[in-house]
Design a protein around this motif. Structure first.
Motif, PDB file in Angstrom:
ATOM      1  N   ASN A 196      75.707  -4.635  60.764  1.00  0.00           N
ATOM      2  CA  ASN A 196      76.693  -3.778  59.910  1.00  0.00           C
ATOM      3  C   ASN A 196      76.403  -2.230  59.939  1.00  0.00           C
ATOM      4  OD1 ASN A 196      78.453  -5.858  59.048  1.00  0.00           O
ATOM      5  ND2 ASN A 196      77.184  -6.330  56.996  1.00  0.00           N
ATOM      6  N   SER A 197      75.250  -1.940  60.339  1.00  0.00           N
ATOM      7  CA  SER A 197      74.857  -0.487  60.095  1.00  0.00           C
ATOM      8  C   SER A 197      75.567  -0.098  61.499  1.00  0.00           C
ATOM      9  CB  SER A 197      73.294  -0.231  60.001  1.00  0.00           C
ATOM     10  OG  SER A 197      72.733  -0.821  61.223  1.00  0.00           O
ATOM     11  N   GLU A 201      72.786  -7.024  58.233  1.00  0.00           N
ATOM     12  CA  GLU A 201      72.472  -5.598  57.623  1.00  0.00           C
ATOM     13  C   GLU A 201      72.451  -4.684  59.060  1.00  0.00           C
ATOM     14  OE1 GLU A 201      70.344  -5.881  53.538  1.00  0.00           O
ATOM     15  OE2 GLU A 201      69.051  -5.694  55.126  1.00  0.00           O
ATOM     16  N   TYR A 218      67.360  -7.964  57.801  1.00  0.00           N
ATOM     17  CA  TYR A 218      68.256  -9.149  58.100  1.00  0.00           C
ATOM     18  C   TYR A 218      69.252  -8.794  59.016  1.00  0.00           C
ATOM     19  CZ  TYR A 218      66.189 -10.409  53.472  1.00  0.00           C
ATOM     20  OH  TYR A 218      65.307 -10.753  52.652  1.00  0.00           O
ATOM     21  N   TYR A 275      65.138  -2.713  59.321  1.00  0.00           N
ATOM     22  CA  TYR A 275      66.215  -3.758  58.982  1.00  0.00           C
ATOM     23  C   TYR A 275      65.285  -5.320  58.940  1.00  0.00           C
ATOM     24  CZ  TYR A 275      69.661  -0.568  58.928  1.00  0.00           C
ATOM     25  OH  TYR A 275      70.674   0.271  58.791  1.00  0.00           O
TER      26      TYR A 275
END
Length: 149
Positions: free
Chosen positions: A112-113, A109, A106, A104
């Motif tokens: 959210n994951s 991101e 960001y 990752y």
């Protein structure tokens, strides 16, 4: 034949002269170099986003951060939660939790994951945790949580 030799010598002289004078134009950078420089992920942004989602904030703890650093190095060569068992006892906490991620760039991101994974979300939002350690190694992100001692 002489014209070819003169032409080759001229091209060579121009190329060398341009390089020496700083007129050399390097090849275009690859997208991976550009994306690495534009990454926004760091400890502060991860902590901020996690705390924005939680009912009560977690606070960075030095002992957990040191352990997270060790785990990040371990996990970079063997991406697995293996080896985390017993960490609560080793750290002196009653309860610990771990979230791992790789690849990752960001913060949004990454978070959210974890939100899209029920087990990662549970660890991240568990109100029993008061402390956190956040570390990065190569492309691995490790967060480790601990309760009040």
């Amino acid at each position: 034949m002489k014209r070819w030799i003169v032409l080759v010598v001229m091209v060579f002289v121009i190329a060398i002269g341009s390089f020496i004078l700083g007129l050399y134009i390097p090849e275009e950078k690859t997208s991976s170099i550009v994306s690495i420089k534009s990454c926004d992920i760091n400890q502060d942004s991860v902590l901020r986003e996690i705390n924005n989602l939680r009912d009560k904030d977690v606070v960075v703890a030095g002992d957990i951060t040191e352990f997270a650093q060790q785990r990040a190095i371990e996990v970079s060569s063997n991406f697995s939660h293996d080896g985390f068992d017993g960490s609560a006892d080793r750290l002196g906490y009653k309860l610990t939790g771990e979230n791992l991620a790789t690849g990752y760039c960001y913060t949004e991101e990454l978070i959210n994951s974890w939100l899209n994974s029920p087990t990662h979300k549970e660890v991240m939002l568990d109100s029993r945790y008061d402390y956190i350690g956040i570390e990065f190694y190569k492309n691995v992100v490790v967060t480790i949580y601990g309760d009040s001692q």
